[in-house]
Design a protein around this motif. Structure first.
Motif, PDB file in Angstrom:
ATOM      1  N   GLY A   6      46.093   3.837   1.936  1.00  0.00           N
ATOM      2  CA  GLY A   6      46.221   2.428   2.370  1.00  0.00           C
ATOM      3  C   GLY A   6      46.837   2.359   3.756  1.00  0.00           C
ATOM      4  N   LEU A   7      46.459   1.327   4.493  1.00  0.00           N
ATOM      5  CA  LEU A   7      46.947   1.222   5.879  1.00  0.00           C
ATOM      6  C   LEU A   7      48.100   0.221   6.036  1.00  0.00           C
ATOM      7  CD1 LEU A   7      43.484   1.340   7.656  1.00  0.00           C
ATOM      8  CD2 LEU A   7      45.377   2.930   8.076  1.00  0.00           C
ATOM      9  N   ALA A   8      48.262  -0.669   5.077  1.00  0.00           N
ATOM     10  CA  ALA A   8      49.284  -1.715   5.214  1.00  0.00           C
ATOM     11  C   ALA A   8      50.668  -1.087   5.363  1.00  0.00           C
ATOM     12  CB  ALA A   8      49.247  -2.637   4.000  1.00  0.00           C
ATOM     13  N   GLY A   9      51.364  -1.474   6.414  1.00  0.00           N
ATOM     14  CA  GLY A   9      52.733  -1.000   6.646  1.00  0.00           C
ATOM     15  C   GLY A   9      52.799   0.413   7.230  1.00  0.00           C
ATOM     16  N   LYS A  10      51.642   1.046   7.475  1.00  0.00           N
ATOM     17  CA  LYS A  10      51.648   2.409   8.022  1.00  0.00           C
ATOM     18  C   LYS A  10      51.625   2.340   9.565  1.00  0.00           C
ATOM     19  CE  LYS A  10      51.579   3.867   3.890  1.00  0.00           C
ATOM     20  NZ  LYS A  10      50.394   3.906   3.075  1.00  0.00           N
ATOM     21  N   HIS A  11      52.187   3.414  10.162  1.00  0.00           N
ATOM     22  CA  HIS A  11      52.216   3.437  11.624  1.00  0.00           C
ATOM     23  C   HIS A  11      51.256   4.512  12.146  1.00  0.00           C
ATOM     24  CE1 HIS A  11      53.575   2.617  15.557  1.00  0.00           C
ATOM     25  NE2 HIS A  11      54.107   3.812  15.745  1.00  0.00           N
ATOM     26  N   VAL A  12      50.348   4.096  13.018  1.00  0.00           N
ATOM     27  CA  VAL A  12      49.324   5.022  13.525  1.00  0.00           C
ATOM     28  C   VAL A  12      49.474   5.173  15.040  1.00  0.00           C
ATOM     29  CG1 VAL A  12      46.838   5.489  13.688  1.00  0.00           C
ATOM     30  CG2 VAL A  12      47.736   4.276  11.689  1.00  0.00           C
ATOM     31  N   ALA A  13      49.477   6.413  15.496  1.00  0.00           N
ATOM     32  CA  ALA A  13      49.516   6.683  16.941  1.00  0.00           C
ATOM     33  C   ALA A  13      48.095   6.961  17.428  1.00  0.00           C
ATOM     34  CB  ALA A  13      50.402   7.897  17.213  1.00  0.00           C
TER      35      ALA A  13
ATOM     36  N   PRO B 181      35.729   3.599  21.956  1.00  0.00           N
ATOM     37  CA  PRO B 181      35.962   3.571  20.510  1.00  0.00           C
ATOM     38  C   PRO B 181      37.349   3.033  20.157  1.00  0.00           C
ATOM     39  CG  PRO B 181      34.934   5.647  21.130  1.00  0.00           C
ATOM     40  CD  PRO B 181      35.213   4.902  22.413  1.00  0.00           C
ATOM     41  N   SER B 182      38.356   3.361  20.974  1.00  0.00           N
ATOM     42  CA  SER B 182      39.728   2.899  20.699  1.00  0.00           C
ATOM     43  C   SER B 182      39.788   1.372  20.585  1.00  0.00           C
ATOM     44  CB  SER B 182      40.671   3.370  21.806  1.00  0.00           C
ATOM     45  OG  SER B 182      40.278   2.801  23.048  1.00  0.00           O
ATOM     46  N   LEU B 183      39.009   0.674  21.398  1.00  0.00           N
ATOM     47  CA  LEU B 183      39.056  -0.798  21.399  1.00  0.00           C
ATOM     48  C   LEU B 183      38.427  -1.397  20.144  1.00  0.00           C
ATOM     49  CD1 LEU B 183      38.265  -1.868  25.067  1.00  0.00           C
ATOM     50  CD2 LEU B 183      40.381  -1.027  24.073  1.00  0.00           C
ATOM     51  N   ASP B 184      37.531  -0.638  19.501  1.00  0.00           N
ATOM     52  CA  ASP B 184      36.972  -1.098  18.222  1.00  0.00           C
ATOM     53  C   ASP B 184      37.926  -0.760  17.072  1.00  0.00           C
ATOM     54  OD1 ASP B 184      34.600  -1.984  19.387  1.00  0.00           O
ATOM     55  OD2 ASP B 184      33.661  -0.009  19.211  1.00  0.00           O
ATOM     56  N   ILE B 185      38.519   0.434  17.149  1.00  0.00           N
ATOM     57  CA  ILE B 185      39.292   0.949  16.011  1.00  0.00           C
ATOM     58  C   ILE B 185      40.666   0.285  15.909  1.00  0.00           C
ATOM     59  CG2 ILE B 185      40.447   3.052  15.163  1.00  0.00           C
ATOM     60  CD1 ILE B 185      37.949   4.603  16.171  1.00  0.00           C
ATOM     61  N   ILE B 186      41.346   0.093  17.032  1.00  0.00           N
ATOM     62  CA  ILE B 186      42.718  -0.453  16.977  1.00  0.00           C
ATOM     63  C   ILE B 186      42.757  -1.831  16.293  1.00  0.00           C
ATOM     64  CG2 ILE B 186      44.675  -1.271  18.393  1.00  0.00           C
ATOM     65  CD1 ILE B 186      44.103   1.152  20.254  1.00  0.00           C
ATOM     66  N   PRO B 187      41.897  -2.792  16.678  1.00  0.00           N
ATOM     67  CA  PRO B 187      41.936  -4.087  15.972  1.00  0.00           C
ATOM     68  C   PRO B 187      41.674  -3.952  14.470  1.00  0.00           C
ATOM     69  CG  PRO B 187      40.710  -4.284  18.017  1.00  0.00           C
ATOM     70  CD  PRO B 187      40.954  -2.823  17.816  1.00  0.00           C
ATOM     71  N   LEU B 188      40.800  -3.005  14.067  1.00  0.00           N
ATOM     72  CA  LEU B 188      40.535  -2.816  12.636  1.00  0.00           C
ATOM     73  C   LEU B 188      41.796  -2.328  11.927  1.00  0.00           C
ATOM     74  CD1 LEU B 188      36.997  -1.101  12.657  1.00  0.00           C
ATOM     75  CD2 LEU B 188      37.545  -3.442  12.004  1.00  0.00           C
TER      76      LEU B 188
ATOM     77  N   VAL C 111      50.501  -0.046  15.510  1.00  0.00           N
ATOM     78  CA  VAL C 111      49.837   0.918  16.395  1.00  0.00           C
ATOM     79  C   VAL C 111      50.621   1.118  17.688  1.00  0.00           C
ATOM     80  CG1 VAL C 111      47.776   1.273  17.827  1.00  0.00           C
ATOM     81  CG2 VAL C 111      47.516   0.424  15.501  1.00  0.00           C
ATOM     82  N   THR C 112      50.820   2.386  18.058  1.00  0.00           N
ATOM     83  CA  THR C 112      51.302   2.722  19.401  1.00  0.00           C
ATOM     84  C   THR C 112      50.233   3.593  20.050  1.00  0.00           C
ATOM     85  OG1 THR C 112      53.575   2.739  18.631  1.00  0.00           O
ATOM     86  CG2 THR C 112      53.157   3.773  20.758  1.00  0.00           C
ATOM     87  N   ALA C 113      49.959   3.337  21.325  1.00  0.00           N
ATOM     88  CA  ALA C 113      48.865   4.057  21.986  1.00  0.00           C
ATOM     89  C   ALA C 113      49.334   4.683  23.293  1.00  0.00           C
ATOM     90  CB  ALA C 113      47.711   3.089  22.260  1.00  0.00           C
ATOM     91  N   TYR C 114      48.643   5.759  23.655  1.00  0.00           N
ATOM     92  CA  TYR C 114      48.931   6.422  24.933  1.00  0.00           C
ATOM     93  C   TYR C 114      47.625   6.898  25.560  1.00  0.00           C
ATOM     94  CZ  TYR C 114      49.889  10.132  28.220  1.00  0.00           C
ATOM     95  OH  TYR C 114      49.879  10.906  29.349  1.00  0.00           O
TER      96      TYR C 114
ATOM     97  N   LEU D  55      43.763  -5.446  24.708  1.00  0.00           N
ATOM     98  CA  LEU D  55      44.153  -5.207  23.311  1.00  0.00           C
ATOM     99  C   LEU D  55      45.131  -6.290  22.841  1.00  0.00           C
ATOM    100  CD1 LEU D  55      44.492  -1.316  23.227  1.00  0.00           C
ATOM    101  CD2 LEU D  55      42.951  -2.714  21.827  1.00  0.00           C
ATOM    102  N   PRO D  56      45.217  -6.524  21.522  1.00  0.00           N
ATOM    103  CA  PRO D  56      46.146  -7.545  21.019  1.00  0.00           C
ATOM    104  C   PRO D  56      47.584  -7.233  21.440  1.00  0.00           C
ATOM    105  CG  PRO D  56      44.694  -6.759  19.264  1.00  0.00           C
ATOM    106  CD  PRO D  56      44.439  -5.892  20.450  1.00  0.00           C
ATOM    107  N   PRO D  57      48.429  -8.293  21.609  1.00  0.00           N
ATOM    108  CA  PRO D  57      49.782  -8.092  22.150  1.00  0.00           C
ATOM    109  C   PRO D  57      50.696  -7.266  21.233  1.00  0.00           C
ATOM    110  CG  PRO D  57      49.388 -10.402  21.571  1.00  0.00           C
ATOM    111  CD  PRO D  57      48.092  -9.699  21.407  1.00  0.00           C
ATOM    112  N   ASP D  58      50.370  -7.146  19.940  1.00  0.00           N
ATOM    113  CA  ASP D  58      51.257  -6.368  19.063  1.00  0.00           C
ATOM    114  C   ASP D  58      51.060  -4.851  19.189  1.00  0.00           C
ATOM    115  OD1 ASP D  58      48.947  -7.449  18.105  1.00  0.00           O
ATOM    116  OD2 ASP D  58      49.588  -7.617  16.013  1.00  0.00           O
ATOM    117  N   VAL D  59      50.087  -4.414  19.991  1.00  0.00           N
ATOM    118  CA  VAL D  59      49.943  -2.959  20.214  1.00  0.00           C
ATOM    119  C   VAL D  59      51.030  -2.522  21.193  1.00  0.00           C
ATOM    120  CG1 VAL D  59      48.437  -1.152  21.144  1.00  0.00           C
ATOM    121  CG2 VAL D  59      47.451  -3.057  19.865  1.00  0.00           C
TER     122      VAL D  59
END
Ligand SMILES: NC(=O)c1ccc[n+]([C@@H]2O[C@H](COP(=O)([O-])OP(=O)(O)OC[C@H]3O[C@@H](n4cnc5c(N)ncnc54)[C@H](O)[C@@H]3O)[C@@H](O)[C@H]2O)c1
Ligand SMILES: O=c1ccn([C@@H]2O[C@H](COP(=O)(O)OP(=O)(O)O[C@H]3O[C@H](CO)[C@@H](O)[C@H](O)[C@H]3O)[C@@H](O)[C@H]2O)c(=O)[nH]1
Length: 428
Positions: A303-310, A327-334, A342-345, A357-361
């Motif tokens: 499950g993804l709810a509450g999980k943190h993905v880098a 691909p990152s722009l499709d996957i992050i919103p999902l 999500v934290t990205a680099y 990207l959405p402001p919560d990234v």
């Protein structure tokens, strides 16, 4: 020769600098004032290997000029169009930039010239431009289709060493002039009709996209039957009839061209009453490849709810700051919709990605900070620095269950499993 290039994007700016470097007298025309200011200062508005240095050299030697006014085209032997041709939401190619420039040109041109279309335009566009705009002009304007095949990240190399140069036209003198433009380039020159030249560009991109979707389907099947795409793809590619290029399985193709050009060609097919089934499947497989990656993460993390993905990598491929259709722009919103954080680099593309990207990234300044506290890492762009990471150190920054989804099959699977990660690739 005297050349004007309209549109200082990836293609136009590369063309302007490369043609000036080859000894032509070139003026680059751009309507975006910010870009123009940077260019005049010798600053490259995009990241492209070697382009910054070349631009600075040409500016310091006074061998290149930039202007915002389309009137600057007067006196040019050749006017090259390199404005954008983005996709509309229904897949149709938006030709407003092209038509906007052509209608301006016919008004301002008072010296005969050759209009060279570098922008990718759907088959039939050139003939329609000739019919609608280039009859009864004040001065003769010849039309040539001259599609561009350069890749971002190695654009200058591709410019100077193309596999072929395609010239579509029916005016012998204009064709000879355009051949002269590429006089210093050693490549086969193929002369054909305008619509055929336009079709070469779409067919090339659609075929390359087909190879990618095909190998992605084989990779998906490898996972189900227990085969390894790392063993399969190179062996398939060694058949010279197939070729080894573009058989890298992953999250699917992105970028400013393949997604829009496949959809654009499909739109033309539908418009002409033809059902291009294969192309539709190529597009669908590419979309699904992103969704499959999210489902893999969901299964691995229970499950993804509450999980943190880098997310490591935001650009659509390494070597560029371009994020168009990445691909990152499709996957992050999902991932966000499913309740993950999500934290990205990315080494180059963060600023571009931040804008869309959405402001919560959250964005990190380095890969280790990006990974901090993550239960899973998704490698979305195969920047070399990611395969050189100290993964042991990275693991100490993560949380259980230490999942790695290698969306580009760029990491050492066995080594990562040995270090205690749960490694997943694409077809590995
Ligand atoms: N990017 C690539 O790798 C690539 C490769 C081959 C072909 N192409 C094709 O080349 C074309 C250009 O692509 P790009 O990626 O360089 O586009 P881009 O969007 O990066 O650049 C287009 C530029 O044209 C400028 N422009 C638009 N209207 C103008 C006007 N009236 N006057 C002056 N400037 C104007 C825009 O401000 C922008 O800077 C597209 O048709 C694309 O499909 C792109
Ligand atoms: O085996 C492969 C090869 C590429 N890709 C992906 O395909 C996309 C496009 O890659 P690439 O072709 O290297 O980049 P572009 O700069 O978009 O260049 C393509 O699009 C340009 C614009 O039309 C054309 O000029 C080029 O010839 C054509 O290669 C990227 O997301 C890659 O990650 C794969 O997934 N697997």
């Amino acid at each position: 020769m005297k050349v004007s290039v309209i549109g200082m994007g990836y293609v136009g700016l590369v063309a302007t600098c490369a043609l000036a470097n080859s000894g032509h007298e070139v003026i680059g025309i751009e309507k975006d004032v910010n870009k123009l200011t940077k260019l005049r200062q010798g600053k490259c508005p995009i990241f492209e290997q070697g382009l910054d240095e070349l631009l600075q050299k040409l500016i310091s030697e006074n061998r290149i000029a930039f202007s915002s006014g389309i009137e600057a085209v007067n006196g040019s032997d050749i006017v090259m169009l390199a404005v954008g041709t983005p996709a509309m939401p229904n897949g149709r190619v938006d030709l407003s930039q092209v038509y906007g420039v052509v209608s301006e040109l016919v008004k301002v041109l008072d010296t005969p010239t050759i209009l060279v279309m570098k922008s990718t335009v759907p088959p039939g566009t050139g003939e329609s431009i000739c019919q609608r705009y280039l009859k009864n002009t004040k001065v003769p304007i010849a039309y040539i289709s001259n599609p561009e095949f350069l890749r971002e990240g190695q654009a200058l190399k591709d410019w100077y060493y193309p596999d072929r140069i395609v010239i579509g036209g029916d005016d012998d003198s204009a064709i000879e002039q355009v051949k002269r433009l590429y006089g210093d380039i050693d490549a086969p020159i193929l002369v054909m009709g305008i619509t055929s030249a336009e079709m070469v560009k779409y067919a090339s991109n659609a075929f390359l996209a087909t190879k990618i979707s095909f190998i992605n389907e084989i990779a998906n099947l490898c996972e189900l039957v227990g085969a390894d795409i790392d063993e399969v793809a190179p062996a398939v590619g060694m058949d010279s009839r197939i070729g080894k290029e573009f058989l890298r399985a992953g999250l699917g193709y992105g970028g400013s061209c393949f997604p829009k050009d496949t959809k654009g060609l499909d739109y033309v097919s539908v418009f002409k009453g033809y059902n291009f089934r294969l192309l539709k499947a190529v597009i669908e497989v590419n979309t699904n490849q992103r969704i499959r990656a999210v489902r893999k993460l969901e299964r691995a993390l229970d499950g993804l709810a509450g999980k943190h993905v880098a997310i490591l990598g935001l650009a659509f491929k390494p070597g560029t700051d371009d994020i168009r259709e990445a691909p990152s722009l499709d996957i992050i919103p999902l991932l966000l919709v499913e309740g993950a954080t999500v934290t990205a680099y990315d080494p180059l593309a963060t600023e571009n990605a931040r804008k869309v990207l959405p402001p919560d990234v959250k964005f990190a300044d380095n890969p280790y900070d990006c990974i901090e506290g993550a239960q899973a890492v998704l490698l979305a762009t195969e920047w070399p620095e990611f395969s050189q990471l100290d993964w042991l150190q990275a693991r100490t920054r993560m949380k259980s269950p230490y999942v790695i989804l290698d969306g580009r099959n760029a990491l050492e699977k066995d080594e990562l499993n040995r270090l205690g990660f749960q490694y997943y690739g694409i077809g590995r």
